[in-house]
Design a protein around this motif. Structure first.
Motif, PDB file in Angstrom:
ATOM      1  N   TRP A  54     -20.587  20.482   1.776  1.00  0.00           N
ATOM      2  CA  TRP A  54     -21.459  19.298   1.852  1.00  0.00           C
ATOM      3  C   TRP A  54     -22.515  19.507   2.937  1.00  0.00           C
ATOM      4  N   GLN A 205     -15.763  10.388   6.384  1.00  0.00           N
ATOM      5  CA  GLN A 205     -16.919  10.156   5.520  1.00  0.00           C
ATOM      6  C   GLN A 205     -17.920  11.289   5.641  1.00  0.00           C
ATOM      7  N   GLU A 207     -21.864  11.161   5.145  1.00  0.00           N
ATOM      8  CA  GLU A 207     -22.933  10.211   4.838  1.00  0.00           C
ATOM      9  C   GLU A 207     -24.301  10.803   5.132  1.00  0.00           C
ATOM     10  N   ARG A 254     -26.173  14.251  -6.137  1.00  0.00           N
ATOM     11  CA  ARG A 254     -24.773  14.124  -5.767  1.00  0.00           C
ATOM     12  C   ARG A 254     -23.854  14.491  -6.930  1.00  0.00           C
ATOM     13  N   TYR A 258     -20.895  17.466  -7.115  1.00  0.00           N
ATOM     14  CA  TYR A 258     -19.519  17.380  -7.622  1.00  0.00           C
ATOM     15  C   TYR A 258     -19.274  18.411  -8.708  1.00  0.00           C
ATOM     16  N   ASP A 287     -22.316   3.600  -8.057  1.00  0.00           N
ATOM     17  CA  ASP A 287     -21.058   4.198  -7.631  1.00  0.00           C
ATOM     18  C   ASP A 287     -20.761   5.397  -8.524  1.00  0.00           C
ATOM     19  N   GLU A 298     -13.945   4.681  -7.104  1.00  0.00           N
ATOM     20  CA  GLU A 298     -15.140   5.182  -6.442  1.00  0.00           C
ATOM     21  C   GLU A 298     -14.878   6.406  -5.560  1.00  0.00           C
ATOM     22  N   LEU A 299     -15.720   7.436  -5.742  1.00  0.00           N
ATOM     23  CA  LEU A 299     -15.772   8.588  -4.844  1.00  0.00           C
ATOM     24  C   LEU A 299     -16.887   8.416  -3.827  1.00  0.00           C
ATOM     25  N   GLU A 300     -17.991   7.872  -4.310  1.00  0.00           N
ATOM     26  CA  GLU A 300     -19.202   7.819  -3.493  1.00  0.00           C
ATOM     27  C   GLU A 300     -20.048   6.650  -3.969  1.00  0.00           C
ATOM     28  N   ALA A 390     -20.161   9.320   0.876  1.00  0.00           N
ATOM     29  CA  ALA A 390     -18.984   9.836   0.171  1.00  0.00           C
ATOM     30  C   ALA A 390     -17.758   9.803   1.074  1.00  0.00           C
ATOM     31  N   LEU A 395     -12.231  12.375  -2.156  1.00  0.00           N
ATOM     32  CA  LEU A 395     -12.727  13.540  -2.895  1.00  0.00           C
ATOM     33  C   LEU A 395     -11.655  14.633  -2.935  1.00  0.00           C
TER      34      LEU A 395
END
Lengths: 530, 530
Positions: A54, A205, A207, A254, A258, A287, A298-300, A390, A395
């Motif tokens: 990330w 997180q 972010e 995003r 993934y 979301d 929700e993941l993110e 996220a 995750l």
């Protein structure tokens, strides 16, 4: 033969996580602590890989994002400005009979502690009215435990980014549009932590706050905003993008992230929040959901937050949070009077509405909004924000549940055994490659295997194993999610001369084997695990 | 011309850290919060590099260490067992006149808040007796703010490792001697945070707990312990090492680590704590000190902690923390009766002493110690621990102060200017390489520079800059600590045909320049920055 045990998938996953050292209950030897989870050796590697990917994707591989690493405890005024002190709460009901405290919206699903056959709403105990319970962990900073010294564990990493916006802007040679990225712990005193690590009290997180120009500034500079129409990724950022294009861009970016770590689009869902679901400052929120065994969750969240955050901190701290844009000032001067008036009016209205909502009197709001709109004409504005936010732990849990695969092998005698393969994408897999001498009692095999191991381990997380049959060692690596095994056998040593210095490379997911030269091993692996 | 400003070195460093985005005050726009610091874009990269190198060195490049990532909030019983609840405190004195609270050992150096010309001990205010003030941050977990729900922010990462020892042992295929490594935040409510980031309230640790056999077990298996004699690194671990050799080994390993990231031995000091300074459970502690501008202070402590930690958690949790060693059992059976008795007696005595100190009655202590010593004869023991425990933030501060170098350039007209070069080791430098087209208004130069940039950035943190004169751009990179600059000029494009596709590579520390082919650039850099 016993009936197959009817454990559900999540139970099996929790059990595998403990057995293989992915995730342990925090403080287990003391009976655990509800809502806290530790990452064991494999879990810690998996989590590092995800966070590193990330960070690399967001900062090092982009020109327009800078990193930040702020503290968990910050000045308490921040949480007043952000609204968390006043509104980050769940409604709670106390039972005067059993002294329990329960979330008001869950009393019909939680069993009464004293009469577990009844739910809390029907147990007959005397209840209080619902009262708000703030979800921030509270502590005291400094030697006195007084109200003056109250501070909070951050419930999100985002606010530190807003608060340090000007410092980063001034030191990083960035100009709007640009972003600030942060990875770090956050804490929420959840009343009912649940679904393994999905909803825990301490979590991490990742972010990004991506700062963009207000649409009025974009329009002043480029004439008109790019139309938001076509499906899919909108491509490289353009100067005429308004907030809607940027928002769409980040949703697609995003999802690509993934996909790049092994969650295919079919495992995800995109959910556009309905107008009535949006937080009051949000213009749109998407979301990204993942199909967990316990439901699609929700993941993110990717929110278009307008200029709410920086405006709040400007109002509450008294420090200017706006930027000055020379090009905008120049462009403004070249607009027609009509266009100037139209943009001025729109900006004025948006600012006035924000200020009134924030509690200013109509007169003060109008006066300040007028000053803001006059500022825009001189190249000054408060940036708007797109926030892809996220959760690391959910995750990781998504990756684990997605990787979890059971296979049943049946031997010659018809005896079958079910075992687990963790099909992690090689980029996130905790161990990238295992190096295995065919036999441990042949010094030549062991020596060669250790040479190969030494060649690889400086470049990736590698594992050496010489204990047990080769089949058993493969199975162990399958369960750890290691995508590749390299076996050193007698052919490697030149038993067949044409095979000298080649190894067997075994693929985890289908057991397929191929023969590779030792010399090509490192680049072959690097191309797949990075 | 003005007199050169008489700021001291630390002030200059703090100012550079803010100006270049290494370190900001936390919550600065709200007036800051004492004892908390944020890492800006360059600081965050520097810190990531240091933590990654520690993690790689400690876990991925070793066969005998596993990683862990545990939570900050753990079960409160852990801090009872570790002694932190009862003894992790400073003595404090309250002033009934000004209501201030002061550390008892500092009242003669802290000015009175009401009469700043006097120190607290001579201001005349009425004082209380000194009382212990616990340094752990306290919070409540769960919806009730009751004594039952008190929990703490961990004041060190070590305890999580002890508590998860058995889980890691059982899942990682390790056998004693082996270690568990962890990097993470810790919190201490310091009464007087000071020296910039050196003593702050929120900080990060990198801790290894390395578990070894008790000396009696080593002696039973190998006949006698290796002699601890010669100076320097003792080399590869051997089966006959007792705790003293392991301790020495880790001291030398850790010094090598510091040397490997740019802190030479001359910048460090090794301090062997005197017997009266040792914590009651420690057999020896070596502090690795660094010569900071504000004094020579601890970077890391390497303690030989005996079997105190696991023993405490065994006693307090009721869960067995010992290991079983088949080879030890076998070896014990082959010892002479005299040797068995001697080792049994020594182990018994050590265990008895620990148990009595821990508060057991003499009878209970003797009985348990007897059972422990009988266990040893059957291959069972509680591992001892060597603990190299480093502070991340103070190491970052050490790297920054060590890197900070002022140079004075004098131009043709005799005008001189002092500027800063941050001489970070390339392995920790936030930016590894900057790619600079000589001129930004020549599209061929810009295009080529961007190609080179694209070639490098996937492999290391690279920076592209085209703004300003080349000298000014070099100076900016010097201040950021970038070890290498790559300049694309007309020779790169083939103005001199033999120079086609070569670049100027400039060294930060001495300004030396050399010419490299683009094709050799990546391996050349990788060999230096990793």
């Amino acid at each position: 033969m016993a009936e197959p045990k009817k454990t559900d998938l999540m139970e099996k996953i929790v059990s595998l996580c403990k057995r293989r050292g992915f995730i342990f209950q925090s403080s287990e030897i003391y009976g655990g602590i509800n809502g806290f989870w530790d990452y064991g050796p494999l879990g810690a590697e998996l989590k590092r890989n995800v966070k590193d990917l990330w960070w690399t994707t967001m900062t090092r591989l982009r020109d327009d994002v800078a990193g930040l690493e702020a503290t968990i405890i910050m000045a308490p005024q921040i949480w007043k400005a952000s609204g968390h002190v006043d509104t980050f709460s769940d409604p709670m009901i106390d039972c005067k009979t059993c002294k329990g405290r329960f979330r008001a919206d869950q009393i019909n699903e939680i069993p009464c502690p004293q009469r577990p056959s009844k739910m809390v709403n029907e147990c007959g105990g005397e209840k209080t009215e619902a009262r708000p319970f703030n979800l921030m962990f509270k502590t005291h900073c400094g030697p006195l435990e007084s109200d003056d010294n109250v501070c909070y564990l951050r419930p999100e990493t985002a606010q530190a980014i807003f608060v340090q916006f000007k410092n980063v802007l001034e030191t990083s040679r960035q100009k709007v549009p640009f972003g600030i990225a942060q990875v770090g712990k956050a804490f929420r005193n959840e009343v009912t932590p649940r679904n393994f690590t999905f909803r825990s009290r301490e979590f991490e997180q990742m972010e990004l706050e991506f700062f963009i120009k207000p649409d009025e500034a974009v329009e002043a500079q480029t004439g008109s905003l790019a139309a938001v129409g076509a499906e899919g990724h909108p491509g490289e950022p353009q100067p005429n993008w308004g907030w809607q294009m940027w928002h769409k861009y980040w949703v697609e970016e995003r999802i690509r992230f993934y996909e790049g770590i092994g969650l295919p689009r079919t495992s995800l869902e995109e959910y556009w929040q309905k107008p009535e679901e949006l937080a009051h400052y949000a213009r749109a929120t998407v979301d990204i959901l993942f199909k967990f065994p316990f439901g699609t969750q929700e993941l993110e969240g990717i929110a278009a937050r307008s200029d709410y955050d920086l405006s709040q901190h400007e109002r509450c701290s008294g420090k200017p949070m706006g930027v000055f844009d020379e090009d905008l000032r120049g462009a403004w001067g070249k607009l027609s009077k009509e266009k100037q008036d139209e943009l001025w009016e729109r900006y004025f209205e948006a600012r006035r509405k924000y200020l009134e909502k924030a509690g200013e009197t109509p007169e003060k709001a109008a006066a300040t909004a007028r000053a803001n709109a006059d500022g825009l004409a001189k190249g000054q504005y408060i940036p708007h924000v797109i926030e892809p936010s996220a959760g690391v732990d959910r995750l990781i849990l998504g990756l684990i549940t997605h990787a979890y695969t059971e296979v049943t092998d049946t031997d010659d005698k018809g005896k079958s055994e079910t075992r687990v393969i963790m099909k992690f994408h090689p980029r996130v897999a905790p161990i990238k490659v295992a190096v295995l001498p065919l036999l441990k009692n042949k010094p030549e095999l062991v020596k060669k295997a250790q040479e190969v191991f030494a060649l690889l381990r400086g470049h990736m997380n590698a594992f050496y194993d010489e204990t047990g049959s080769i089949g058993r060692r493969y199975a162990r690596q399958d369960e750890a999610g290691t995508p590749f095994c390299v076996t050193i056998d007698f052919d490697t040593l030149g038993e067949k001369p044409e095979m000298l210095d080649t190894v067997t490379l075994r693929h985890r997911d289908d057991g397929r084997q191929e023969r590779l030269r030792i010399g090509e091993l490192l680049p072959w692996l690097l191309a797949r695990v990075r």
